[in-house]
Write a protein that holds these residues in place. Structure first.
Motif, PDB file in Angstrom:
ATOM      1  N   ARG A  67       0.846  -1.196   0.000  1.00  0.00           N
ATOM      2  CA  ARG A  67       0.000   0.000   0.000  1.00  0.00           C
ATOM      3  C   ARG A  67       0.882   1.248   0.000  1.00  0.00           C
ATOM      4  O   ARG A  67       1.947   1.263   0.610  1.00  0.00           O
ATOM      5  CB  ARG A  67      -0.933  -0.010   1.214  1.00  0.00           C
ATOM      6  N   ASN A  68       0.432   2.289  -0.696  1.00  0.00           N
ATOM      7  CA  ASN A  68       1.171   3.548  -0.717  1.00  0.00           C
ATOM      8  C   ASN A  68       0.414   4.617   0.068  1.00  0.00           C
ATOM      9  O   ASN A  68      -0.623   4.339   0.695  1.00  0.00           O
ATOM     10  CB  ASN A  68       1.452   3.999  -2.154  1.00  0.00           C
ATOM     11  N   LEU A  69       0.916   5.835   0.033  1.00  0.00           N
ATOM     12  CA  LEU A  69       0.293   6.921   0.794  1.00  0.00           C
ATOM     13  C   LEU A  69      -1.155   7.133   0.378  1.00  0.00           C
ATOM     14  O   LEU A  69      -2.032   7.369   1.221  1.00  0.00           O
ATOM     15  CB  LEU A  69       1.092   8.218   0.586  1.00  0.00           C
ATOM     16  N   HIS A  70      -1.415   7.028  -0.927  1.00  0.00           N
ATOM     17  CA  HIS A  70      -2.778   7.231  -1.415  1.00  0.00           C
ATOM     18  C   HIS A  70      -3.718   6.156  -0.867  1.00  0.00           C
ATOM     19  O   HIS A  70      -4.881   6.425  -0.549  1.00  0.00           O
ATOM     20  CB  HIS A  70      -2.778   7.227  -2.946  1.00  0.00           C
ATOM     21  N   SER A  71      -3.219   4.935  -0.743  1.00  0.00           N
ATOM     22  CA  SER A  71      -4.034   3.834  -0.189  1.00  0.00           C
ATOM     23  C   SER A  71      -4.473   4.177   1.233  1.00  0.00           C
ATOM     24  O   SER A  71      -5.657   4.022   1.593  1.00  0.00           O
ATOM     25  CB  SER A  71      -3.232   2.530  -0.177  1.00  0.00           C
ATOM     26  N   TYR A  72      -3.521   4.622   2.044  1.00  0.00           N
ATOM     27  CA  TYR A  72      -3.844   4.993   3.426  1.00  0.00           C
ATOM     28  C   TYR A  72      -4.832   6.163   3.463  1.00  0.00           C
ATOM     29  O   TYR A  72      -5.793   6.152   4.239  1.00  0.00           O
ATOM     30  CB  TYR A  72      -2.565   5.374   4.170  1.00  0.00           C
ATOM     31  N   SER A  73      -4.588   7.158   2.654  1.00  0.00           N
ATOM     32  CA  SER A  73      -5.445   8.351   2.664  1.00  0.00           C
ATOM     33  C   SER A  73      -6.884   7.989   2.320  1.00  0.00           C
ATOM     34  O   SER A  73      -7.837   8.474   2.948  1.00  0.00           O
ATOM     35  CB  SER A  73      -4.919   9.389   1.667  1.00  0.00           C
ATOM     36  N   ILE A  74      -7.052   7.114   1.318  1.00  0.00           N
ATOM     37  CA  ILE A  74      -8.396   6.699   0.896  1.00  0.00           C
ATOM     38  C   ILE A  74      -9.140   6.034   2.052  1.00  0.00           C
ATOM     39  O   ILE A  74     -10.285   6.376   2.367  1.00  0.00           O
ATOM     40  CB  ILE A  74      -8.304   5.743  -0.309  1.00  0.00           C
ATOM     41  N   LEU A  75      -8.477   5.079   2.686  1.00  0.00           N
ATOM     42  CA  LEU A  75      -9.152   4.312   3.744  1.00  0.00           C
ATOM     43  C   LEU A  75      -9.374   5.145   5.006  1.00  0.00           C
ATOM     44  O   LEU A  75     -10.423   5.043   5.644  1.00  0.00           O
ATOM     45  CB  LEU A  75      -8.348   3.066   4.073  1.00  0.00           C
ATOM     46  N   VAL A  97     -13.774   5.507  13.849  1.00  0.00           N
ATOM     47  CA  VAL A  97     -12.617   6.270  14.299  1.00  0.00           C
ATOM     48  C   VAL A  97     -11.473   5.372  14.747  1.00  0.00           C
ATOM     49  O   VAL A  97     -10.295   5.641  14.463  1.00  0.00           O
ATOM     50  CB  VAL A  97     -13.019   7.225  15.446  1.00  0.00           C
ATOM     51  N   GLY A  98     -11.807   4.299  15.455  1.00  0.00           N
ATOM     52  CA  GLY A  98     -10.771   3.410  15.976  1.00  0.00           C
ATOM     53  C   GLY A  98      -9.912   2.833  14.865  1.00  0.00           C
ATOM     54  O   GLY A  98      -8.673   2.879  14.926  1.00  0.00           O
ATOM     55  N   GLU A  99     -10.562   2.305  13.829  1.00  0.00           N
ATOM     56  CA  GLU A  99      -9.815   1.727  12.707  1.00  0.00           C
ATOM     57  C   GLU A  99      -9.037   2.799  11.956  1.00  0.00           C
ATOM     58  O   GLU A  99      -7.925   2.566  11.482  1.00  0.00           O
ATOM     59  CB  GLU A  99     -10.776   1.012  11.752  1.00  0.00           C
ATOM     60  N   ALA A 100      -9.646   3.970  11.828  1.00  0.00           N
ATOM     61  CA  ALA A 100      -8.966   5.072  11.138  1.00  0.00           C
ATOM     62  C   ALA A 100      -7.668   5.427  11.861  1.00  0.00           C
ATOM     63  O   ALA A 100      -6.626   5.653  11.228  1.00  0.00           O
ATOM     64  CB  ALA A 100      -9.876   6.292  11.043  1.00  0.00           C
ATOM     65  N   CYS A 101      -7.730   5.456  13.199  1.00  0.00           N
ATOM     66  CA  CYS A 101      -6.530   5.768  13.986  1.00  0.00           C
ATOM     67  C   CYS A 101      -5.468   4.677  13.838  1.00  0.00           C
ATOM     68  O   CYS A 101      -4.267   4.964  13.814  1.00  0.00           O
ATOM     69  CB  CYS A 101      -6.895   5.954  15.458  1.00  0.00           C
ATOM     70  N   MET A 133       0.453   4.031   9.044  1.00  0.00           N
ATOM     71  CA  MET A 133       0.988   4.885   7.980  1.00  0.00           C
ATOM     72  C   MET A 133       2.244   5.616   8.456  1.00  0.00           C
ATOM     73  O   MET A 133       3.260   5.656   7.744  1.00  0.00           O
ATOM     74  CB  MET A 133      -0.085   5.892   7.546  1.00  0.00           C
ATOM     75  N   LEU A 134       2.198   6.174   9.656  1.00  0.00           N
ATOM     76  CA  LEU A 134       3.346   6.897  10.190  1.00  0.00           C
ATOM     77  C   LEU A 134       4.506   5.952  10.476  1.00  0.00           C
ATOM     78  O   LEU A 134       5.673   6.297  10.250  1.00  0.00           O
ATOM     79  CB  LEU A 134       2.959   7.648  11.464  1.00  0.00           C
ATOM     80  N   THR A 135       4.194   4.756  10.968  1.00  0.00           N
ATOM     81  CA  THR A 135       5.227   3.764  11.274  1.00  0.00           C
ATOM     82  C   THR A 135       6.005   3.382  10.021  1.00  0.00           C
ATOM     83  O   THR A 135       7.219   3.150  10.064  1.00  0.00           O
ATOM     84  CB  THR A 135       4.598   2.502  11.897  1.00  0.00           C
ATOM     85  N   ARG A 136       5.292   3.326   8.887  1.00  0.00           N
ATOM     86  CA  ARG A 136       5.935   2.946   7.624  1.00  0.00           C
ATOM     87  C   ARG A 136       6.677   4.113   6.968  1.00  0.00           C
ATOM     88  O   ARG A 136       7.209   3.978   5.870  1.00  0.00           O
ATOM     89  CB  ARG A 136       4.892   2.380   6.656  1.00  0.00           C
ATOM     90  N   GLY A 137       6.670   5.263   7.644  1.00  0.00           N
ATOM     91  CA  GLY A 137       7.461   6.389   7.153  1.00  0.00           C
ATOM     92  C   GLY A 137       6.776   7.304   6.164  1.00  0.00           C
ATOM     93  O   GLY A 137       7.419   8.168   5.555  1.00  0.00           O
TER      94      GLY A 137
END
Length: 680
Positions: free
Chosen positions: A349-357, A367-371, A377-381
């Protein structure tokens, strides 16, 4: 020559002395080849300071006529060393060496000049003087100039030079047209009409656009939202017996999908397959986007399966397109299934994948899953997009999860991400943020710091220190744009001086908004802002504005409006048109239009409230005011220096000043005739 080669490696003795001594030993004179060798040796050994001495000796002592290639070499060497002025001087000195310069040395110099921004400004001067040196421009000269202008995005000038080739007896070839067309399609401010017009002009010259030309124009038309025009152009391409490739078909598909003609999309895709053009992953992704825009998700899943069967492996963009469309209609669980499938296929998954979800989950209140996705996302840099951060903060604040919202804000600050307007509004709506039972933190601790005209100089040092320590500082104005008749100018100057980035955030600006709706000329304008308080200084500034021919814009406090109208009416004249704009971009926005005399009367009875912007039309140029000869000469000089031919400069000056063309032309010939080489 052997002695000369040995001396070239010895920095102690000047090469010109070695050159002379070496040839005297054999009772012969130095040859042009020997001087050419010396020049190259000086360049290789970084001893160009000796070059003037060598050249002086060749000019004043030797009797042979040096070949032009020596000077071409020197010009190129100076170019490599970024000694632009020396290269130009060398070119103009060639005749003093008993050598007649030709287009060869001119082209060498132009090539050097056109590679550097500072050299471009000298091109016009070189071309003018080359006429006096009886150098005829060759086709290659025009090619160098057109190529350079295209790189500089000066397409208008490139077209002018292209059109002028016929005056020198040359017919432009298709390569030059293609070069200009390619550069034109990359511009941001060119219209589809201009590009299409140049393509038709190319056809009128009996040049059939090639495959690359068509691809460039098709891509441009799609980029500017003219997808159906791109389709028409592809049809013309086929009539010219040029088979569109997969790139052109993909681009056209994208344009037609954006235009919303999905029936035509099916026709184009089917035609592509019939003609044997094999779709690639980008083609399938575009087609998938069209299906998703119609909410045809099942057809989209079948397309992905078909891609795999045909050996065209779906990529991250394929799955992101599906996830984005599903989240948009609230089918977040299905989007998560797509994400799982993507992972099983070995795709990361890339940044766009995370942003979409994350955005999809926040919209559905998950909210829980979003967090969880946020932290992963942050852990993966990955550095999140500002829009995703805003969605998180707004969603958390809406649910009362203020501590989480503040935590996200902290992370944004650490990553140098500026929150958007919606995030600030959500945060500012909360007076007190409770982190836990024992700690409370007011949002003011994050950014509140008063900064106004009375403490501007005192605050600058502390603000600058925080910036140098790596903090992010936002300069926020309660109305208008910071730095525009508002505190901030001096702080921006300090930041620029200290090489600290200053990032503007566009927002409402009274002067631009008022001007755009005023009905007065917007071609040129002068923003004066607030006038000086002292009467003498104020009158001095108004006198300057009264004589200018462009729209004048002022900020006027409500209680000083009547005084302002009295003063401007006396200096500008009662009949001068004006616009008084009040409370721009706010609920009680109001525009008043009329003359200064009418404005005095209209506002004498009552004092308006709110922020006021006054616009006054520029002074009209009287037909009786004939420009002086000095003024005409100045205008002609500016136009010629900017690249216009003498005849074009005469035409433009005549049109602007209403002075007879014959009068301007006579003056131009007298003042600039020699430089222009007696241009007819």
């Amino acid at each position: 020559m052997e002695a000369l080669k040995k001396a070239a490696n010895n920095d102690e003795k000047p090469l010109v002395s070695v050159l002379v001594n070496s040839f005297e030993m054999y009772a012969c004179e130095p040859t042009p080849y020997a001087y050419s060798f010396v020049v190259k040796s000086l360049f290789k050994s970084s001893q160009l300071d000796q070059l003037p001495c060598v050249l002086d000796h060749m000019r004043n002592v030797e009797r042979f006529e040096p070949p032009e290639r020596i000077f071409v070499e020197i010009i190129r060497i100076y170019g490599c060393e970024n000694r632009i002025r020396d290269a130009v001087d060398m070119f103009f000195k060639i005749p003093s060496f008993r050598c007649n310069p030709s287009s060869v040395s001119l082209n060498a110099l132009l090539s050097v000049l056109c590679k550097r921004k500072e050299g471009i400004g000298l091109v016009h001067q070189v071309l003018l003087k080359s006429r006096g040196m009886n150098i005829r421009l060759e086709e290659s000269t025009f090619e160098i100039l057109i190529t350079a202008l295209c790189k500089l995005k000066k397409i208008g000038y490139a077209v002018e030079i292209l059109d002028s080739m016929s005056e020198y007896g040359y017919d432009p070839d298709s390569t030059l047209y293609s070069r200009i067309l390619s550069a034109m399609c990359k511009l941001q401010d060119v219209s589809s009409v201009e590009v299409w017009g140049f393509l038709e002009e190319m056809r009128a010259k009996r040049f059939t656009p090639n495959e690359v030309d068509y691809a460039n124009v098709v891509s441009f038309l799609v980029k500017v939202g003219k997808g159906m025009d791109a389709l028409d152009l592809m049809e013309q391409m086929k009539l010219d017996r040029i088979k569109p490739d997969v790139v052109v078909y993909t681009c056209v598909l994208d344009g037609v999908i954006t235009a919303g003609d999905f029936d035509k999309v099916e026709e184009v895709f089917d035609e592509m397959l019939v003609l044997g053009v094999v779709p690639d992953v980008h083609t399938y992704n575009v087609y998938l986007k069209g299906l998703c825009m119609q909410n045809s998700f099942e057809a989209g899943f079948k397309l992905v399966a078909c891609m795999e069967e045909l050996g065209c492996k779906p990529d991250v963009s394929t799955y992101n397109t599906l996830m984005g469309a599903l989240c948009k209609v609230g089918k977040v669980m299905r989007a998560k299934e797509v994400l799982t499938k993507m992972r099983l296929k070995g795709l990361q998954r890339n940044l766009h994948s995370y942003s979409i979800l994350i955005n999809g989950l926040m919209c559905e209140g998950e909210v829980g899953e979003a967090c969880e996705f946020w932290e992963d996302m942050l852990t993966r840099g990955f550095v999140p997009m500002s829009l995703t951060c805003d969605e998180m903060i707004c969603g958390l604040c809406k649910l009362g999860l203020n501590s989480e919202a503040l935590r996200i804000l902290k992370q944004m600050v650490e990553m140098n991400i500026m929150p958007g307007v919606s995030a600030w509004e959500a945060l500012l709506s909360i007076r007190q943020l409770h982190l836990n039972d024992t700690v409370s933190l007011d949002l003011e601790d994050y950014f509140q710091l008063s900064y106004h005209k009375f403490n501007e100089s005192q605050r600058e040092e502390s603000i600058l220190k925080r910036l140098q320590e790596g903090d992010i500082v936002a300069l926020i104005s309660d109305a208008g744009t910071p730095g525009i008749s508002d505190p901030g100018t001096e702080l921006a100057k300090l930041c620029v001086k200290e090489k600290i980035p200053v990032i503007p955030i566009p927002g409402p600006s009274a002067l631009v908004a008022a001007l755009s709706a005023s009905g007065l000329s917007t071609v040129e304008f002068t923003f004066v802002g607030f006038l000086p308080k002292h009467a003498a200084s104020r009158k001095e500034r108004l006198l300057v504005s009264a004589t200018q021919t462009v729209t004048q814009i002022f900020y006027v406090p409500p209680h000083k409006l009547q005084q302002f109208l009295e003063e401007t009416s006396a200096l500008f004249g009662d009949a001068r048109k004006c616009v008084i704009a009040r409370e721009i971009t706010k609920v009680h926005e109001e525009f008043w239009r009329g003359t200064l005399s009418e404005a005095k009367e209209a506002f004498s009875a009552h004092q308006p409230k709110g922020e006021i912007t006054v616009l006054i039309e520029g002074k009209e140029i009287s037909v009786d005011e004939t420009p002086s000869e000095a003024q005409l000469e100045h205008e002609l000089s500016d136009l010629i220096s900017s690249g216009h031919s003498l005849s074009m400069a005469v035409k433009l000056v005549s049109e602007v000043t209403s002075v007879k063309k014959k009068t301007v032309y006579t003056l131009a010939l007298r003042k600039f005739g020699k430089l222009q080489g007696g241009e007819e």
